[in-house]
Motif scaffolding. Structure first.
Motif, PDB file in Angstrom:
ATOM      1  N   UNK A  36      25.018   1.415  24.414  1.00 31.35           N
ATOM      2  CA  UNK A  36      25.654   0.369  22.918  1.00 31.35           C
ATOM      3  C   UNK A  36      25.032  -0.966  22.818  1.00 31.35           C
ATOM      4  N   UNK A  37      24.803  -1.486  21.644  1.00 34.05           N
ATOM      5  CA  UNK A  37      24.174  -2.518  20.920  1.00 34.05           C
ATOM      6  C   UNK A  37      24.607  -3.189  19.845  1.00 34.05           C
ATOM      7  N   UNK A  89      28.173   4.974  11.710  1.00 37.29           N
ATOM      8  CA  UNK A  89      28.011   3.597  10.615  1.00 37.29           C
ATOM      9  C   UNK A  89      26.620   3.756  11.211  1.00 37.29           C
ATOM     10  N   UNK A  90      25.177   3.329   9.650  1.00 32.40           N
ATOM     11  CA  UNK A  90      24.454   3.270  10.133  1.00 32.40           C
ATOM     12  C   UNK A  90      24.136   1.799  10.380  1.00 32.40           C
ATOM     13  N   UNK A  98      19.495   4.217  12.403  1.00 30.13           N
ATOM     14  CA  UNK A  98      20.517   5.097  12.756  1.00 30.13           C
ATOM     15  C   UNK A  98      22.081   4.903  12.935  1.00 30.13           C
ATOM     16  N   UNK A  99      22.842   5.669  14.304  1.00 33.39           N
ATOM     17  CA  UNK A  99      24.061   5.561  14.226  1.00 33.39           C
ATOM     18  C   UNK A  99      24.385   5.047  14.693  1.00 33.39           C
ATOM     19  N   UNK A 100      25.330   4.759  14.588  1.00 37.30           N
ATOM     20  CA  UNK A 100      26.384   4.005  15.488  1.00 37.30           C
ATOM     21  C   UNK A 100      28.126   3.578  16.032  1.00 37.30           C
ATOM     22  N   UNK A 122      28.257  -1.514  19.330  1.00 34.87           N
ATOM     23  CA  UNK A 122      28.228   0.065  18.447  1.00 34.87           C
ATOM     24  C   UNK A 122      28.079   0.576  20.034  1.00 34.87           C
ATOM     25  N   UNK A 123      27.916   1.946  19.622  1.00 37.29           N
ATOM     26  CA  UNK A 123      27.748   3.403  20.508  1.00 37.29           C
ATOM     27  C   UNK A 123      27.518   4.930  20.778  1.00 37.29           C
ATOM     28  N   UNK A 124      25.951   4.292  21.299  1.00 32.91           N
ATOM     29  CA  UNK A 124      25.673   5.537  20.461  1.00 32.91           C
ATOM     30  C   UNK A 124      26.170   6.773  20.479  1.00 32.91           C
ATOM     31  N   UNK A 125      25.670   7.758  19.562  1.00 30.60           N
ATOM     32  CA  UNK A 125      26.851   8.803  19.042  1.00 30.60           C
ATOM     33  C   UNK A 125      26.480   9.995  19.862  1.00 30.60           C
TER      34      UNK A 125
END
Length: 272
Positions: A36-37, A89-90, A98-100, A122-125
Motif C-alpha cells: 500500500x502507498x 489510477x495512475x 505506476x498504477x494503484x 492505494x494498493x499494488x494491483x
C-alpha cells in the motif's frame, strides 16, 4: 554461522513495520511489504521525507489479506476492506508512473486527518510488473527500490560505536531482515547470493540512506542529525550518498523464519 534475528515488513509505504517470527518471501519481498502507498491529490507518493508522521501509523493486515486496520496516536482506528480488483489510477513514485487501486474514502479521510493534508491510499494491483535495478534485477511493490533490505547487527554495532551519542535502534533503518553472527561489519555488502530458509536472495546494490533515517520511528518526529552525520564520515558511496545495509532481489521465493541460518554461496567486493 549467521542467523536471522528479526523479520519485518511494512504494509503501507512509510508507515510502521510489523515484526514476524515467520514470513512468506515472494518475488516482491516479504508478503504484504509495501503493498500500500499513501498519495497526495496528484497521485504522488507520500513518504517520511516530507510527512514524518507516517512513522507513527501502525498498519495491520488481517483476515488473510482481506482487511487493513490503521491506528495512530490521537486518531480513532479504522478498518477497511482491501480492494484488489477495483478501478486503477495512475500514481507516481520517484517520478515513475505506476498504477494503484484506490482503497476508498474511509482510508483517505483517515490519512488526510492524521497527516493534515489531502491523501488517498492505494494498493499494488495484481498485474504490477515493476522491474527494479541493481547488479541482480528483481521486482517489488511500492518499495523505494529492491525487494529485500538486509542489515547485519555487526554493522549497526559499528555505527553506534563510532557515533559517540545515544545508540540508535535498528528500526531507524527500516530493514526487512536483520542478521546476527557476521563478525565483520558490512559483510552484507559483499554477499552476492544468500540461501536462507528455503529461499535465495541475490545482491542488487548498497542501500543509500536518505533523510528518513532522521525520523524517530516511534513518534514520527525528526530527530537528526544522526545517523547521516556519522555515516558521512565513513560510509560515503562512490556513486554518491552514504550507504548502510544492502538491497537484494528474490531469486527463489520461500518461507523465512527467525533463527534461519544464512549460507552465502557467492561473494564479491564491496561497492563502497
Amino acid at each position: 554461522m549467521a542467523t536471522v534475528t528479526e523479520l519485518r515488513y511494512y504494509p503501507v509505504k512509510g508507515c510502521a513495520g510489523v515484526g514476524a517470527a515467520q514470513a512468506e518471501l515472494t518475488r516482491a519481498g516479504l508478503a504484504h511489504d509495501r503493498a500500500f502507498m499513501v498519495v497526495d491529490e496528484q497521485g504522488v507518493f507520500r513518504s517520511q521525507r516530507r510527512d514524518p508522521l507516517l512513522a507513527a501509523v501502525r498498519p495491520a493486515v488481517e483476515d488473510d489479506g482481506r482487511r487493513l486496520t490503521l491506528t495512530a496516536p490521537g486518531a480513532e482506528p479504522v478498518t477497511v476492506a482491501i480492494d484488489t480488483d477495483g478501478p486503477r489510477r495512475e500514481v507516481r513514485l520517484f517520478g515513475a508512473p505506476f498504477l494503484g487501486i484506490d482503497q476508498g474514502d474511509d482510508a483517505a479521510d483517515w490519512f488526510s486527518g492524521v497527516l493534515g493534508a489531502h491523501s488517498r491510499l492505494v494498493r499494488v494491483p495484481p498485474e504490477h510488473d515493476r522491474v527494479t535495478d541493481g547488479l541482480i534485477p528483481g521486482t517489488s511493490g511500492y518499495a523505494d527500490s529492491c525487494a529485500v533490505h538486509l542489515l547485519s547487527r555487526s554493522s549497526l554495532d559499528r555505527f553506534n560505536e563510532l557515533s559517540g551519542v545515544a545508540a540508535l535502534s535498528v528500526d531507524r533503518f527500516r530493514p526487512n531482515v536483520v542478521v546476527d553472527g557476521w563478525a565483520e561489519p558490512h559483510t552484507e555488502d559483499r554477499a552476492r547470493r544468500i540461501a536462507v530458509g528455503d529461499a535465495e536472495l541475490g545482491y542488487a546494490k548498497l542501500a543509500i540512506r536518505c533523510s528518513v533515517t532522521l525520523v524517530d520511528q516511534s513518534s514520527g518526529a525528526k530527530a537528526g542529525p544522526e545517523p547521516l552525520r556519522t555515516l558521512a564520515r565513513y560510509r560515503r558511496a562512490a556513486a554518491g550518498g552514504v550507504a548502510f545495509g544492502s538491497k537484494f532481489a528474490v531469486l527463489r521465493p520461500g518461507t523465512l523464519r527467525v533463527g534461519d541460518e544464512l549460507a552465502v554461496g557467492a561473494w564479491g567486493a564491496s561497492e563502497l
